[in-house]
Design an enzyme around this catalytic site. Sequence first.
Site, short mmCIF file in Angstrom:
data_model
loop_
_atom_site.label_atom_id
_atom_site.label_comp_id
_atom_site.label_asym_id
_atom_site.label_seq_id
_atom_site.Cartn_x
_atom_site.Cartn_y
_atom_site.Cartn_z
N ASP A 45 78.06 -14.82 0.51
CA ASP A 45 76.39 -14.67 -0.04
C ASP A 45 75.25 -15.81 0.24
OD1 ASP A 45 77.46 -16.97 -1.73
OD2 ASP A 45 77.00 -15.65 -3.15
N SER A 46 76.36 -17.08 1.02
CA SER A 46 75.60 -17.98 1.82
C SER A 46 74.85 -17.15 2.66
CB SER A 46 76.69 -18.42 2.52
OG SER A 46 77.88 -18.16 3.38
N ASP A 84 81.66 -11.37 -0.26
CA ASP A 84 81.08 -11.96 -1.67
C ASP A 84 80.96 -10.77 -2.45
OD1 ASP A 84 82.17 -14.20 -1.59
OD2 ASP A 84 80.06 -15.34 -0.04
N LYS A 112 85.48 -11.48 -2.26
CA LYS A 112 85.45 -12.45 -3.15
C LYS A 112 85.40 -12.48 -4.25
CE LYS A 112 83.83 -16.18 -0.89
NZ LYS A 112 83.35 -17.60 -1.75
N GLU A 114 83.72 -15.74 -7.71
CA GLU A 114 83.63 -17.17 -8.57
C GLU A 114 83.89 -17.84 -9.08
OE1 GLU A 114 80.36 -18.17 -5.23
OE2 GLU A 114 79.59 -19.11 -7.30
N GLU A 181 86.84 -24.59 -2.92
CA GLU A 181 85.38 -25.18 -2.60
C GLU A 181 85.41 -26.99 -3.04
OE1 GLU A 181 80.52 -24.97 -0.90
OE2 GLU A 181 82.05 -23.13 -2.09
#
EC number: 2.1.2.11
Length: 264
Positions: A45-46, A84, A112, A114, A181
């Site tokens: 999602d970067s 993501d 992925k 978070e 991270e």
Amino acid sequence: MKPTTIASLQKCKQDKKRFATITAYDYSFAKLFADEGLNVMLVGDSLGMTVQGHDSTLPVTVADIAYHTASVRRGAPNCLLLADLPFMAYATPEQAFENAATVMRAGANMVKIEGGEWLVETVKMLTERAVPVCGHLGLTPQSVNIFGGYKVQGRGDEAGDQLLSDALALEAAGAQLLVLECVPVELAKRITEALAIPVIGIGAGNVTDGQILVMHDAFGITGGHIPKFAKNFLAETGDIRAAVRQYMAEVESGVYPGEEHSFH
């Protein structure tokens, strides 16, 4: 070329062989990475920041991720492709499953997400339904408003113990990979050694099983703030393909990330 799988990374961990991974968002770069042997990619999602020009990852949608996942898959048909689930795409286990199905249909091998212990039921639901999960702990960019910015996480005994507890909980729930991270090297080492699953670091020192970089950071084309853990491999080589090979070689040898890219 033989497909790269989660089992491939598990073997790397068992053999203590470091591996490199990278973000990818389109066909051309995905093909270039695969051609050079970089066969683990993340549609992150970067892309909200690097591709769309937002100041955070929060505006990214599931449709955005699915679009870019399909493009990357066409460029790298045999890569292990992570995608993501973006902000608010997994607020409930049911929502996570529905959105994971969308990105898996687009070509992802794994999703992925978070977060820590609060995700246990979601991870269980996904893995029980044949959706492999990669966890993400430490600095989780979707939580930027809670953290008050992009800051190192897990400093101090209490915070470090909580991250280790979160990592073990995700693994027990069925997660098959973990991204760490922006955490201190010492904590990254503890977590990597405590888990049976491979751990991929970004800003976590060279003690994790693998490394990931946002491709724009690896090539020095990031606008604005450059993270401490980033290294411009293109500046050293002058050629994108050579930069990819250099990145892989430095990760595999443990040269990158160096002390100057790490936190304590």
